[in-house]
Every structure is written in structure tokens, then in C-alpha cells.
Design a protein around this motif. Structure first.
Motif, short mmCIF file in Angstrom:
data_model
loop_
_atom_site.label_atom_id
_atom_site.label_comp_id
_atom_site.label_asym_id
_atom_site.label_seq_id
_atom_site.Cartn_x
_atom_site.Cartn_y
_atom_site.Cartn_z
N ARG A 70 -62.94 -11.32 -0.80
CA ARG A 70 -62.01 -10.70 -1.74
C ARG A 70 -61.12 -9.72 -0.98
O ARG A 70 -61.60 -8.94 -0.15
CB ARG A 70 -62.77 -9.94 -2.83
CG ARG A 70 -61.82 -9.32 -3.87
CD ARG A 70 -62.57 -8.57 -4.93
NE ARG A 70 -63.26 -7.40 -4.39
CZ ARG A 70 -64.10 -6.65 -5.09
NH1 ARG A 70 -64.38 -6.97 -6.33
NH2 ARG A 70 -64.67 -5.60 -4.55
N THR B 4 -53.68 2.24 -9.08
CA THR B 4 -54.32 1.01 -9.53
C THR B 4 -53.97 -0.18 -8.65
O THR B 4 -54.30 -1.31 -8.98
CB THR B 4 -53.90 0.68 -10.98
OG1 THR B 4 -52.47 0.58 -11.04
CG2 THR B 4 -54.37 1.77 -11.93
N ASP B 5 -53.29 0.06 -7.51
CA ASP B 5 -52.94 -1.06 -6.63
C ASP B 5 -54.20 -1.75 -6.13
O ASP B 5 -55.15 -1.11 -5.71
CB ASP B 5 -52.16 -0.56 -5.41
CG ASP B 5 -50.76 -0.13 -5.80
OD1 ASP B 5 -50.32 -0.52 -6.89
OD2 ASP B 5 -50.12 0.57 -5.01
N ARG B 6 -54.19 -3.07 -6.15
CA ARG B 6 -55.36 -3.82 -5.71
C ARG B 6 -54.92 -5.07 -4.97
O ARG B 6 -53.83 -5.59 -5.17
CB ARG B 6 -56.25 -4.21 -6.89
CG ARG B 6 -56.87 -3.01 -7.58
CD ARG B 6 -57.95 -3.42 -8.53
NE ARG B 6 -58.64 -2.24 -9.03
CZ ARG B 6 -59.80 -2.27 -9.66
NH1 ARG B 6 -60.41 -3.41 -9.86
NH2 ARG B 6 -60.36 -1.16 -10.09
N GLY B 7 -55.82 -5.56 -4.11
CA GLY B 7 -55.67 -6.85 -3.47
C GLY B 7 -54.31 -7.12 -2.88
O GLY B 7 -53.79 -6.37 -2.08
N SER B 8 -53.71 -8.24 -3.29
CA SER B 8 -52.45 -8.67 -2.70
C SER B 8 -51.32 -7.70 -2.99
O SER B 8 -50.37 -7.58 -2.22
CB SER B 8 -52.09 -10.06 -3.21
OG SER B 8 -51.97 -10.07 -4.61
N HIS C 267 -69.77 0.33 -8.55
CA HIS C 267 -69.66 0.24 -7.10
C HIS C 267 -70.73 1.06 -6.36
O HIS C 267 -71.36 0.54 -5.43
CB HIS C 267 -68.27 0.69 -6.66
CG HIS C 267 -67.17 -0.13 -7.23
ND1 HIS C 267 -66.04 0.41 -7.78
CD2 HIS C 267 -67.03 -1.47 -7.36
CE1 HIS C 267 -65.25 -0.54 -8.21
NE2 HIS C 267 -65.82 -1.70 -7.97
N ARG D 21 -67.01 -7.90 -0.18
CA ARG D 21 -66.21 -6.75 -0.62
C ARG D 21 -65.54 -6.14 0.61
O ARG D 21 -66.08 -5.24 1.26
CB ARG D 21 -67.10 -5.74 -1.34
CG ARG D 21 -67.77 -6.34 -2.57
CD ARG D 21 -68.78 -5.39 -3.19
NE ARG D 21 -69.39 -6.00 -4.37
CZ ARG D 21 -68.92 -5.89 -5.61
NH1 ARG D 21 -67.83 -5.18 -5.84
NH2 ARG D 21 -69.52 -6.48 -6.61
N ASP E 30 -59.98 -4.10 -2.50
CA ASP E 30 -60.03 -3.72 -3.91
C ASP E 30 -60.23 -2.22 -3.99
O ASP E 30 -61.28 -1.70 -3.61
CB ASP E 30 -61.19 -4.45 -4.60
CG ASP E 30 -61.30 -4.09 -6.07
OD1 ASP E 30 -60.26 -4.08 -6.74
OD2 ASP E 30 -62.42 -3.81 -6.53
N ALA F 175 -60.51 1.55 -5.74
CA ALA F 175 -60.95 2.26 -6.93
C ALA F 175 -61.28 3.69 -6.51
O ALA F 175 -61.60 3.95 -5.34
CB ALA F 175 -62.17 1.59 -7.54
N GLU G 39 -63.27 -4.09 1.13
CA GLU G 39 -62.93 -2.67 1.17
C GLU G 39 -63.99 -1.85 1.90
O GLU G 39 -63.73 -0.73 2.35
CB GLU G 39 -62.73 -2.10 -0.24
CG GLU G 39 -63.93 -2.20 -1.15
CD GLU G 39 -63.98 -3.50 -1.93
OE1 GLU G 39 -64.72 -3.56 -2.92
OE2 GLU G 39 -63.28 -4.46 -1.55
#
Length: 220
Positions: A190, A210-214, A57, A154, A193, A195, A156
Motif C-alpha cells: 500500500r 488528509t493527503d494519502r497514497g498517490s 494503527h 503498510r 498512508d 494519519a 508508512e
């Protein structure tokens, strides 16, 4: 002395070596390990990253800053000294020590392909350029570079200037600006996301999260 450099973003620039990412890097060539990129507060004239992960990233973000970016090994970096004058030529893949007053021939990027059309390589293989972007400027550059699509936005990296939590209205406005800048190119967004190396300032940090996206959207 010439040091071979692996190129990430082509270009040519002369400047003094700067090894302090939090220092006055404007107009200089910053030599820094990847883990210290988060400390940089100014845009340098050129960037040399020591043994980076090219698709991480932080490196992806710096490759969108419209400056020459190259990679060095730790052994190569040890040959360079703070303040010495060099020419970083990532178009040809080399770094040269020069006199501080030595002039440098300007570098011109090769013509971009026609936007939306694939490029045919010498062996006849057709290649489509698809961009990964994080803001409106990236969408404009994708069009200028001849991209056939924006394969990934991206989201985020889309954040209000005051670092407040983005609202649905904020995202609607930003998405509209991105689509306008992308003109007729297909655009894929997207969801957020998360991190550790790109955690938004408005969200309390949870070590190991680790929660991501939906999944994130369903909880917030």
C-alpha cells in the motif's frame, strides 16, 4: 482474583503491573490507555490496553511485537495497582493476581498451518490467513504462522534509521528485502498512508491533513 481479558495476541507471562508508559516497562506488564501507547519507549513483557479500538494503527503495531496483548475495560483496570504481581494469560483470556515468586507454566503456541495452504475449520469452512505487516520481521512471521499471502504492507512504517525522508532507492531496497523474507507468498504494497497517529518524523505536520497514497506522491 481472576479478571477476564479479551485477547489480541495469545501468550502467558508473569510480571508486575506498570502504569507509566514512559517508565521502566521492560520485564513488566504495561497497563495503559490506547492514547498513551505513543509514550512507550521499551518493549514490556506483556501489554494490557484499556478500552482500545482493536484495529487502530497503534494497536495493530503493538500486536506485531511478539508479546501477549489483551484488552480491559476501564472498570477492570481500576481493580489493578501499580507493582502488583500478576499472570497475564491471553491464551485463556484471564489475568490472575499471584505471589511474586510463583512459577508460571510456559505457554507453547499451537502448530502453525502449512504456509500457503488454507485451514479447514471444524464446520468444514476453509479459511486463508493473510497478514498485515510493516517490516521485514513481519514478513518472516507471516511465513512462520502459515499465511497464504501478505495482504497489506503498510509502507508508512518503512523509514530510514536516521528519520530522514525516504528516497526511491531506500524503498526499492526495503521492498526487495520484504519480498525475499516473504519467500513465495503474494505481497501487496500500500502506498504511503498518512494519519495523525502515524505521521512520519521527516514530514512537517499539517493539522487536519488528509493527503494519502498517490495524492501524496503527486505532490512530493
Amino acid at each position: 482474583m481472576t479478571i477476564p481479558v479479551a485477547s489480541l495476541v495469545p501468550g502467558r507471562v508473569r510480571g508486575g503491573i506498570e502504569t507509566d508508559p514512559a517508565g521502566p516497562v521492560a520485564g513488566r506488564i504495561l497497563l495503559v490507555p490506547q492514547e498513551r501507547l505513543v509514550e512507550v519507549r521499551q518493549r514490556p513483557a506483556g501489554l494490557l490496553i484499556v478500552e482500545p479500538a482493536p484495529f487502530s494503527h497503534p494497536v495493530i503495531r503493538w500486536c506485531s511485537q511478539e508479546i501477549p496483548v489483551g484488552m480491559l475495560t476501564a472498570g477492570q483496570a481500576d481493580q489493578l495497582r501499580q507493582g502488583e504481581s500478576v499472570v497475564l494469560d491471553t491464551a485463556c483470556g484471564r489475568l490472575e493476581r499471584v505471589a511474586p515468586d510463583q512459577t508460571v507454566a510456559p505457554w507453547s503456541a499451537p502448530p502453525a498451518p502449512v504456509t500457503g495452504r488454507p485451514v479447514t475449520m471444524r464446520d468444514g469452512v476453509r479459511v486463508e490467513l493473510r497478514a498485515s505487516i510493516g517490516d521485514v520481521r513481519g514478513a518472516r512471521r507471516a511465513c512462520q504462522a502459515g499465511a497464504s499471502a501478505i495482504g497489506l504492507v503498510r509502507t508508512e512504517y518503512l523509514q530510514p534509521p536516521d528519520a530522514a525522508q525516504p528516497s526511491a532507492g531506500f524503498y526499492a531496497d526495503e521492498f526487495a528485502r520484504l519480498l525475499a523474507a516473504a519467500d513465495s507468498l503474494p505481497v501487496h504494497f500500500r502506498l504511503l498512508d498518512l494519519a495523525p497517529d502515524k505521521w512520519p518524523a521527516w514530514l512537517p505536520h499539517s493539522p487536519g491533513a488528509t493527503d494519502r497514497g498517490s495524492r501524496f506522491g503527486s505532490r512530493w
